[in-house]
Design an enzyme around this catalytic site. Structure first.
Site, mmCIF file in Angstrom:
data_model
loop_
_atom_site.group_PDB
_atom_site.id
_atom_site.type_symbol
_atom_site.label_atom_id
_atom_site.label_comp_id
_atom_site.label_asym_id
_atom_site.label_seq_id
_atom_site.Cartn_x
_atom_site.Cartn_y
_atom_site.Cartn_z
ATOM 1 N N ASP A 143 1.023 13.374 -1.904
ATOM 2 C CA ASP A 143 2.444 12.903 -1.888
ATOM 3 C C ASP A 143 3.401 13.268 -2.985
ATOM 4 O O ASP A 143 3.376 13.953 -4.114
ATOM 5 C CB ASP A 143 2.472 11.717 -2.920
ATOM 6 N N ASP A 192 10.807 10.895 -1.597
ATOM 7 C CA ASP A 192 9.448 10.548 -2.076
ATOM 8 C C ASP A 192 8.772 10.737 -0.853
ATOM 9 O O ASP A 192 9.405 9.597 -0.088
ATOM 10 C CB ASP A 192 9.608 8.969 -2.947
ATOM 11 N N HIS A 211 8.846 0.535 -1.756
ATOM 12 C CA HIS A 211 9.872 0.791 -3.017
ATOM 13 C C HIS A 211 11.339 0.899 -3.221
ATOM 14 O O HIS A 211 11.678 2.054 -2.268
ATOM 15 C CB HIS A 211 9.121 1.151 -4.615
ATOM 16 N N HIS A 260 10.751 2.790 -8.828
ATOM 17 C CA HIS A 260 10.081 2.032 -8.479
ATOM 18 C C HIS A 260 11.054 0.657 -9.319
ATOM 19 O O HIS A 260 11.350 0.197 -10.317
ATOM 20 C CB HIS A 260 9.172 0.912 -8.789
ATOM 21 N N GLU A 307 5.729 2.898 2.479
ATOM 22 C CA GLU A 307 4.111 3.904 2.601
ATOM 23 C C GLU A 307 3.168 2.969 3.074
ATOM 24 O O GLU A 307 2.766 2.583 1.716
ATOM 25 C CB GLU A 307 4.140 5.004 1.099
ATOM 26 N N GLU A 342 5.050 8.295 3.496
ATOM 27 C CA GLU A 342 5.394 7.648 3.349
ATOM 28 C C GLU A 342 6.567 8.484 3.532
ATOM 29 O O GLU A 342 6.696 10.420 3.863
ATOM 30 C CB GLU A 342 5.459 8.004 2.098
#
Ligand code: MN
Ligand code: MN
Length: 278
Positions: free
Chosen positions: A84, A95, A156, A164, A189, A264
Site C-alpha cells: 500500500d 493512494d 476516504h 483522510h 479500498e 485500492e
C-alpha cells in the site's frame, strides 16, 4: 478542478501506479520487507514525487499499517502481501494498494474478490453517489465469493496534505451515508478476509505529528513531513519519546488472525463517473 491541481493528481497517480507494479515484481521468498519498502520510497522520489506515507507492507492477518523497521522480517512462501503506497506532489496524494501471494496460488480467489469489489465500486462512483451504495457493492461482491469485508477499514476522501479528509467509503452497506460530489478525490479500498472481518490493534510502526509545538524535534519533523505520516526510519537521530502531539498508527490485524487481502485505487469524481488516477 483547477488544472494545476488536476495535473499534480495525474502525475502523483501515474508515479504511484508505476512504483506499485515495480514493487510487486520485487516481492519474493527470503527478500527482506525493508528492501521493498526502501525501493518504493526511493523510487517515488526518483520519479519526481514524495512518499505520502511510509510504504505499508502488511503480511497475512495484518491488514494494514505495518512498515518494516529493519532487515529482520523476510517474505515467506505462501504469504499474502499487501503493498500500500502513497505518492504526493505539493500535497496532492495518490493512494493505491494491491495484494500478492509469494510463490503460491492458494489465495487467488480472495485477492480476486478484492479486485472485483474495487472495479464494481469504481463503476458506481459519480456526482451524487451515496457512500453506503458503494459500500453495499463492495460487501455484495466480496460475499458473493464467500469471504467477508473488513468492516472497520474504509476508503476516504483526500485533500491537499490530508490523507483522510472527512468522508469515508465503507466496505459494507452502512447505515450512515454521505453524498460524494464532483471534483472530490477518493481512495476506495476493499479488504476481504476468510475471517469475520473485525479487527484488533497491534504495535505502532507509523506516526504523525498532530499538533504544532515548538520543541526542536517536533519542528524538525513538521519541516520534513508536515502533517503526513512518517516512520522512525525516516528520522534518524530523532527519538519518538521526544515528540509531542504524536499520533500512532497501530497495526490493524484481523481479529481471528485470518488472512486479509486489499485492493485500492484513487479517483477524481466527475459528473458521469470518475477518473481513476492510479
Ligand atoms: Mn492506501
Ligand atoms: Mn487509503
Amino acid at each position: 478542478m483547477n488544472e494545476i491541481v488536476h495535473n499534480h493528481y495525474i502525475d502523483a497517480g501515474r508515479i504511484a501506479a508505476r512504483v506499485r507494479e515495480e514493487a510487486v515484481s520485487r516481492v519474493k521468498e527470503d527478500i527482506p520487507l525493508l528492501e521493498v519498502a526502501e525501493f518504493i520510497e526511493n523510487r517515488i522520489k526518483e520519479l519526481g514525487a514524495k512518499p505520502a506515507f511510509p510504504a505499508n507492507i502488511s503480511v497475512n492477518e495484518i491488514a494494514s499499517h505495518y512498515t518494516p523497521e529493519d532487515n529482520t522480517p523476510c517474505f515467506k512462501r505462501g504469504d499474502v502481501v499487501k503493498i500500500d503506497i502513497g505518492a504526493h506532489i505539493e500535497g496532492f496524494i495518490a493512494d493505491t494498494a494491491t495484494s500478492i501471494e509469494v510463490g503460491t496460488q492458494d489465495h487467488r480467489r480472495l485477492i480476486h474478490a478484492c479486485e472485483e469489489a474495487l472495479e464494481n465500486a469504481i463503476s458506481s462512483v459519480k456526482d451524487n453517489t451515496q457512500t453506503r451504495t458503494i459500500g453495499g457493492i463492495i460487501e455484495t461482491t466480496i460475499k458473493k465469493h464467500g469471504f467477508n469485508p473488513v468492516r472497520d477499514l474504509t476508503g476516504h476522501s483526500l485533500e491537499q496534505y490530508k490523507l483522510h479528509a472527512g468522508i469515508t467509503i465503507p466496505n459494507y452497506r452502512s447505515i450512515f451515508s454521505q453524498k460524494i460530489r464532483k471534483d472530490m478525490v477518493f481512495a476506495i479500498e476493499p479488504f476481504a478476509t476468510y475471517g469475520k472481518g473485525n479487527i484488533k490493534y497491534g504495535k505502532p510502526h507509523i506516526y504523525a505529528i498532530n499538533e504544532r509545538s515548538n520543541t526542536k524535534a517536533n519542528l524538525r519533523l513538521r519541516e520534513l513531513f508536515g502533517p503526513l505520516p512518517f516512520t522512525p526510519r525516516w528520522a534518524p537521530g530523532i527519538r519518538i519519546e521526544d515528540l509531542t502531539g504524536l499520533r500512532e498508527y497501530l497495526e490493524i490485524i484481523e481479529i481471528g488472525s485470518e488472512i486479509v487481502a486489499q485492493s485500492e485505487h484513487t479517483m477524481i469524481v466527475n459528473e458521469n463517473g470518475c477518473e481513476v488516477i492510479t
